[in-house]
Design a protein around this motif. Structure first.
Motif: not given
Ligand code: ZN
Length: 165
Positions: A15, A18, A20, A30, A33
């Protein structure tokens, strides 16, 4: 989802909002988001393989194996067409079946460049039978590739398009 990194073949999904990694290869976001996930490949530069098909881009495909295929677009210069159009150096990019020019895309659709890695991925992951809804080219390509690989597929087409598949 979480901070654990799951490698899905030669890439992982991140993502961009963020940072991640997402461990589910079938997710687009994700979960927190709205932005689409971006694949990060193990290789930063594209190393073209010697394959005769889309598998020459193996490093950047979501697969862990390939299949024997020579289906690929070809590019050639046609003297007669250049002359007819009054051009000197026009080249033709062709995706279809034209053995005299080295083109062996038997479905005659560029969608075969999609169906090949998709069906290989399904074969390797053993996720069952693909169901494809298509008005034509996509269904034709998946039918061809399924047949070539000895795999099952369900192709759903409008009745008026059925004779084209
Ligand atoms: Zn994210």
């Amino acid at each position: 989802m979480g901070t654990q990194v799951l490698l899905m073949g030669s890439y992982r999904l991140r993502c961009l909002q963020c940072g991640r990694f997402v461990n589910d290869p079938y997710r687009l976001r994700c979960g927190d988001h709205t932005g689409l996930l971006r694949p990060e490949y193990a290789t930063r530069s594209l190393d073209i393989k010697k394959a005769k098909s889309v598998f020459k881009f193996y490093d950047w495909l979501p697969i862990s194996s390939t299949a024997d295929s020579n289906a690929a677009p070809v590019v050639f210069r046609n003297e007669r067409l250049n002359k007819e159009l009054g051009l000197k150096d026009m080249w033709v990019a062709f995706t279809g079946y034209y053995p005299e020019r080295g083109a062996f895309v038997r479905s005659c659709s560029f969608k075969e460049m999609e169906s090949l890695p998709t069906m290989v991925r399904i074969r390797d992951k053993r996720k069952g039978t693909i169901v494809v809804a298509s008005a034509g080219n996509t269904g034709r390509a998946f039918a061809q590739t399924s047949n070539d690989l000895g795999m099952n597929s369900v192709i759903i087409v409008p009745e008026r398009s059925a004779d084209r598949i």
